[in-house]
Design an enzyme around this catalytic site. Structure first.
Site, PDB file in Angstrom:
ATOM      1  N   LYS A 117       0.830  -1.209   0.000  1.00  0.00           N
ATOM      2  CA  LYS A 117       0.000   0.000   0.000  1.00  0.00           C
ATOM      3  C   LYS A 117       0.870   1.267   0.000  1.00  0.00           C
ATOM      4  O   LYS A 117       1.916   1.298   0.657  1.00  0.00           O
ATOM      5  CB  LYS A 117      -0.873  -0.042   1.261  1.00  0.00           C
ATOM      6  CG  LYS A 117      -1.854   1.090   1.408  1.00  0.00           C
ATOM      7  CD  LYS A 117      -2.637   0.926   2.710  1.00  0.00           C
ATOM      8  CE  LYS A 117      -3.698   2.001   2.866  1.00  0.00           C
ATOM      9  NZ  LYS A 117      -4.518   1.804   4.067  1.00  0.00           N
ATOM     10  N   SER A 138      -9.295   2.251   2.637  1.00  0.00           N
ATOM     11  CA  SER A 138      -8.305   2.949   1.855  1.00  0.00           C
ATOM     12  C   SER A 138      -7.310   2.031   1.139  1.00  0.00           C
ATOM     13  O   SER A 138      -6.614   2.495   0.236  1.00  0.00           O
ATOM     14  CB  SER A 138      -7.545   3.932   2.739  1.00  0.00           C
ATOM     15  OG  SER A 138      -6.837   3.240   3.748  1.00  0.00           O
ATOM     16  N   GLY A 153     -10.387   1.762  10.308  1.00  0.00           N
ATOM     17  CA  GLY A 153     -11.838   1.883  10.438  1.00  0.00           C
ATOM     18  C   GLY A 153     -12.489   0.893   9.486  1.00  0.00           C
ATOM     19  O   GLY A 153     -13.704   0.847   9.318  1.00  0.00           O
ATOM     20  N   GLY A 154     -11.627   0.092   8.833  1.00  0.00           N
ATOM     21  CA  GLY A 154     -12.113  -0.878   7.857  1.00  0.00           C
ATOM     22  C   GLY A 154     -11.269  -0.876   6.587  1.00  0.00           C
ATOM     23  O   GLY A 154     -11.620  -1.510   5.595  1.00  0.00           O
ATOM     24  N   SER A 155     -10.131  -0.183   6.609  1.00  0.00           N
ATOM     25  CA  SER A 155      -9.376   0.058   5.374  1.00  0.00           C
ATOM     26  C   SER A 155      -8.764  -1.179   4.724  1.00  0.00           C
ATOM     27  O   SER A 155      -8.369  -1.124   3.560  1.00  0.00           O
ATOM     28  CB  SER A 155      -8.284   1.097   5.616  1.00  0.00           C
ATOM     29  OG  SER A 155      -8.862   2.373   5.645  1.00  0.00           O
TER      30      SER A 155
END
Ligand SMILES: *[C@@H]1O[C@H](CO)[C@@H](O)[C@H](O)[C@H]1NC(C)=O
Ligand SMILES: *[C@@H]1O[C@H](CO)[C@@H](O)[C@H](O)[C@H]1NC(C)=O
Ligand SMILES: *[C@@H]1O[C@H](CO)[C@@H](O)[C@H](O)[C@H]1NC(C)=O
Length: 573
Positions: A136, A211, A233-235
């Protein structure tokens, strides 16, 4: 006389401001153009490298390599029936091709070609010997920019590899590309002004999520077998769920975060986790097995020295599984709910015990804790990143609220309260607080977590099954419906390990049922939620699997079980 002097002065300053703005924009644009040109050259380098390999090895066949799972590929690399070069150039080629389609790769780590030579020359074969890995954008790779989609981060190459990247290399892996993210990382869309929008491999009008969206799109398209993402938060989980692959957020400190950019620097209310993304659960486990080694504990002594627990991962005793199909805050889409209930049935048939669980006060959690924690400084740190930048249109809603002064946020919150209580509460909870109030908040988070664990213990649970947001939203919608992250954000605040496994796809019946979906609040967010998902027949839908802190291996074992039962069902039917 005086008046004309004043007006001349005003005119002059207005012109100066305009000129300065124009110059700033020009500078930004030329930096962006430069970055894009560099990315273009990167992709050409990839094509060239792959072509050269093909020319030198005319009998090379990429398809048999591309069809292998990660564990199979590792086995063949280790026993010598496949060469690291053949694998590497196959994936370099594939990644550059799929990027033409979904715009997911932002940079080629050209030094991976020397890492390849290095790997081949070493005696000891690491657990990821010869495996190409995608990284990433926000994770540092020496000599390359980590941008988070900000122009100000361009041309500031990292001076060292992040610890995870160092450990991957230590295990023989070959980090080879970096992948796209949304500007600021604070979104589950995947677009920024430098590299543009990454799109969903199945439908270019949808987002792959974020993200870690570049990873999701690249792995789903077959351009990488293993990627490293981060999740605040869930990326990791949202793009994995949207794209139909597996993703795993570890317990916050299980894997080193040294050398990784944070979405909001310095905030300590919510805990981000690092983790792998791949097509199957065994690949995730393999990655963790490789990362949780002495080398990581040595490089970052703050990480607890807990090696991968094989015994827990390979255990097969029946589990006590808590489950819920709704958090009573974001009404699950019909397919999300069906995914949980069908998986529950499969697990029951396989001999596990399923026990209904009621998540505690998620509405209170989302505003009083979630929003308040991330924006406790009144959004100042978040906004600081945007100084001197142009902002991506997908972030318009969030930026608009973030920029309001405290008093105006309060006023607006009061005005819209009767129309939309939820938006009103979110607004109120984004205001700046004192240190004392922040410490009160941290006490509340601690209490909430203890209550959650007490409930879990009372029911004597091993793991938890719950919904994962899906199907994939249309592009632009995540920024308008940020509350959709309620199912994933919860486990960042609790700091539980959590992963997603795709279990089904949207059916015509789900789509029909979605038409009468009203949500719990029937407000703007609930309406946009339906619009975001409409027309997604055939799109993947996942479930979320969760365990208590540090039980990462148990969480993976549970995920593998869900995956296995799902595959078996599709074999039978
Ligand atoms: C290497 O492993 C693969 C997969 O397990 C197997 O099919 C192959 O025969 C092995 N090759 C050698 C040379 O041992
Ligand atoms: C945050 O929102 C909650 C509603 O969930 C509200 O009761 C509370 O007053 C808000 N907090 C602050 C400090 O504004
Ligand atoms: C998957 O299910 C099959 C059939 O029930 C079983 O034999 C196998 O051990 C399971 N595999 C895993 C990895 O749990």
């Amino acid at each position: 006389m005086v008046i004309s002097l004043v007006s001349a002065l005003l005119c002059c300053s207005a012109a100066t401001i305009l000129l300065l703005q124009w110059r700033r924009r020009r500078t930004l644009q030329s930096l962006i153009a430069e970055a894009r040109a560099r990315r273009g050259r990167s992709l050409q380098d990839m094509e060239k490298a792959a072509r050269k390999f093909r020319d030198q090895n005319p009998s090379h066949q990429p398809d048999p390599i591309l069809s292998l799972s990660l564990p199979e590929l590792c086995e063949k690399l280790r026993n010598g029936s496949l060469s690291p070069e053949a694998v590497f150039y196959t994936y370099v080629d594939k990644a550059s091709k799929v990027t033409q389609d979904v715009n997911c790769v932002t940079d080629y780590l050209k030094d991976s070609e020397s890492q390849l030579l290095h790997v081949k020359s070493t005696e000891k074969k690491g657990l990821l010997y010869g495996v190409p890995v995608s990284i990433k954008d926000s994770i540092d790779c020496k000599g390359h920019d980590s941008t988070s989609g900000f122009v100000k981060c361009l041309n500031r190459p990292a001076t060292t590899d992040a610890v995870v990247v160092q450990v991957l290399k230590h295990q023989g892996a070959i980090p080879f590309v970096k992948t796209n993210v949304p500007q600021s990382l604070m979104s589950y869309d995947c677009s920024n002004l430098i590299f543009g929008q990454t799109v969903h491999p199945q439908d270019h009008t949808r987002t792959p999520g974020g993200s870690s969206g570049g990873e999701g799109a690249l792995i789903k398209s077959g351009g990488s077998l293993l990627g490293i993402g981060t999740d605040m938060g869930g990326s990791i989980r949202l793009p994995a769920g949207f794209c139909g692959i597996c993703g795993f957020k570890t317990t916050g400190n299980r894997i080193s975060k040294q050398g990784i950019m944070a979405g909001i620097r310095g905030q300590k209310s919510v805990t981000a986790g690092v983790g792998p993304m791949a097509k199957d659960v065994d690949s995730l486990a393999l990655c963790l097995r490789a990362l949780l080694c002495e080398e990581m504990f040595r490089l970052d002594p703050r990480v607890p020295p807990l090696p991968f627990n094989e015994q827990v991962y390979s255990s097969s005793h029946p589990l006590r599984i808590g489950y819920y199909a709704t958090d009573s805050f974001t009404m699950p889409s019909p397919s999300m709910k069906r995914a949980v209930l069908e998986t529950k049935q499969l697990l029951e048939k396989a001999g596990h015990v399923l026990i209904p669980f009621q998540p505690i006060q998620v509405d209170h959690f989302m505003f009083n804790i979630g929003t308040r924690g991330v924006f406790a400084d009144g959004c100042a740190t978040f906004l600081e990143n945007f100084e001197g930048e142009s902002s991506d249109p997908r972030l318009k809603d969030l930026l608009y609220i973030a920029k309001l002064p405290n008093w105006l946020r309060h006023l607006l919150s009061w005005i819209i309260r009767p129309i939309s209580p939820r938006i009103s509460e979110a607004l109120k909870n984004m205001t700046e607080r004192s240190v004392k109030e922040l410490w009160v908040l941290h006490t509340e988070i601690e209490k909430y977590c203890q209550k959650f664990i007490a409930e879990w213990k009372k029911l004597d649970l091993d793991v938890m099954l719950c919904p994962e947001l899906g199907p994939a939203f249309k592009i632009g919608f995540p920024g308008k419906v940020s509350v959709g992250s309620s199912y994933t954000l919860l486990f960042n605040y609790l700091d539980f390990p959590a992963g997603v496994v795709p279990v089904t796809t949207v059916t015509k019946e789900d789509e029909e049922e979605l038409k009468s979906h009203r949500g719990y609040y029937n407000d703007k967010w609930d309406k946009l939620f339906v619009k975001a998902m409409e027309g997604a027949v055939g799109f993947p839908v996942a479930v979320q699997c969760v365990a208590l802190p540090w039980q990462d291996e148990l969480c993976l074992r549970f995920m593998r079980e869900v995956e296995n039962l799902t595959k078996e069902r599709s074999r039978v039917s």
